[in-house]
Design a protein around this motif. Sequence first.
Motif, short mmCIF file in Angstrom:
data_model
loop_
_atom_site.label_atom_id
_atom_site.label_comp_id
_atom_site.label_asym_id
_atom_site.label_seq_id
_atom_site.Cartn_x
_atom_site.Cartn_y
_atom_site.Cartn_z
N HIS A 41 2.36 5.19 -7.93
CA HIS A 41 2.42 6.33 -7.00
C HIS A 41 3.70 7.13 -7.24
CE1 HIS A 41 1.97 8.65 -3.36
NE2 HIS A 41 3.20 8.29 -3.00
N TRP A 95 1.04 -13.17 0.86
CA TRP A 95 2.20 -12.27 0.87
C TRP A 95 2.64 -11.94 -0.55
CZ3 TRP A 95 4.01 -9.49 4.72
CH2 TRP A 95 3.70 -9.87 6.03
N GLY A 112 0.14 -9.57 -2.06
CA GLY A 112 0.35 -8.23 -1.48
C GLY A 112 1.56 -7.53 -2.06
N GLY A 113 2.64 -8.30 -2.25
CA GLY A 113 3.84 -7.70 -2.86
C GLY A 113 3.60 -7.24 -4.28
N VAL A 138 0.72 -6.40 -5.73
CA VAL A 138 -0.16 -5.23 -5.73
C VAL A 138 0.59 -4.00 -5.21
CG1 VAL A 138 -2.24 -4.26 -4.67
CG2 VAL A 138 -2.27 -6.58 -5.57
N SER A 139 1.41 -4.19 -4.18
CA SER A 139 2.16 -3.05 -3.64
C SER A 139 3.14 -2.50 -4.66
CB SER A 139 2.93 -3.48 -2.39
OG SER A 139 2.05 -3.87 -1.38
N PHE A 140 3.84 -3.37 -5.37
CA PHE A 140 4.78 -2.89 -6.38
C PHE A 140 4.05 -2.18 -7.51
CE2 PHE A 140 7.97 -6.04 -4.75
CZ PHE A 140 8.89 -5.09 -4.39
N TYR A 141 2.91 -2.73 -7.92
CA TYR A 141 2.16 -2.11 -9.01
C TYR A 141 1.73 -0.70 -8.61
CZ TYR A 141 -1.46 -1.05 -12.36
OH TYR A 141 -2.23 -0.43 -13.30
N PHE A 142 1.07 -0.59 -7.45
CA PHE A 142 0.57 0.71 -7.04
C PHE A 142 1.70 1.61 -6.53
CE2 PHE A 142 -3.45 -1.68 -6.82
CZ PHE A 142 -4.16 -0.90 -7.72
N GLY A 143 2.75 1.02 -5.98
CA GLY A 143 3.89 1.82 -5.54
C GLY A 143 4.58 2.49 -6.71
#
Length: 171
Positions: free
Chosen positions: A123, A109, A112-113, A115-120
Motif C-alpha cells: 500500500h 497474531w 495477521g502481522g 499479512v499486514s506488513f506485506y499489504f502495508g
Amino acid sequence: MGIIGNLLNLIFGGGRNVVVETAGAFLENAEAGAERGKNVQLAAMAAHSAEFYPAQRGWFDRAMDGVNRLPRPMMALGCLGLVISAMVNPVWFAERMAGIALVPEPLWWLLGGIVSFYFGARHQVKGQEFQRSIAHTMGQVPTVVENLHRLQSLRPREGNPALLDWRKTRG
C-alpha cells in the motif's frame, strides 16, 4: 591611440573581458550552473536506473518477481474456494474449520502481522507512486492553463456575422 583607447584595450583587449572575469569570481554563471545541475540530475537518474532497472536480469530475479506476485491472488482464490467448498460439501468444510479453531491465538497474531506488513508495504509503495503521478500531473497545469488561454483567444469576440444574419432572418 588615446588614453581612453588604451584603458578599453586593457579591460576588453586580448580576447578577454576583465569585468566578466571579475564578476565571475563572485557570481555563478547561470549557464554553467544549469549545465552542472543537468549533469547531476542525469547522473542521479543513471544511478537509479542501474540500481533498480538492471539491463539484464537473471533467472533468480525473474523467479522472485513471480513469487512476489502470488500471495494476493492465492488468498483471494483460497477464500473463494472455501466459500464454494462450504456450499458443495458442508461436512468437509466443517471439519477444516474445526481444525482452524484449534490454532493458538498467538499464531493468529503472527499471521495477521505478516499479512499486514506485506499489504502495508505494498500500500505504501502504491501510495508513493500515486503521489508521484499527482506531482507530475500538477507540473503540467501551467502548460494546460496557457494552452486554454491560447485556445480561448482564438474564439471570435463578436460572434459569427453570417450566423447572426441567419438568426435574424429566421425570426
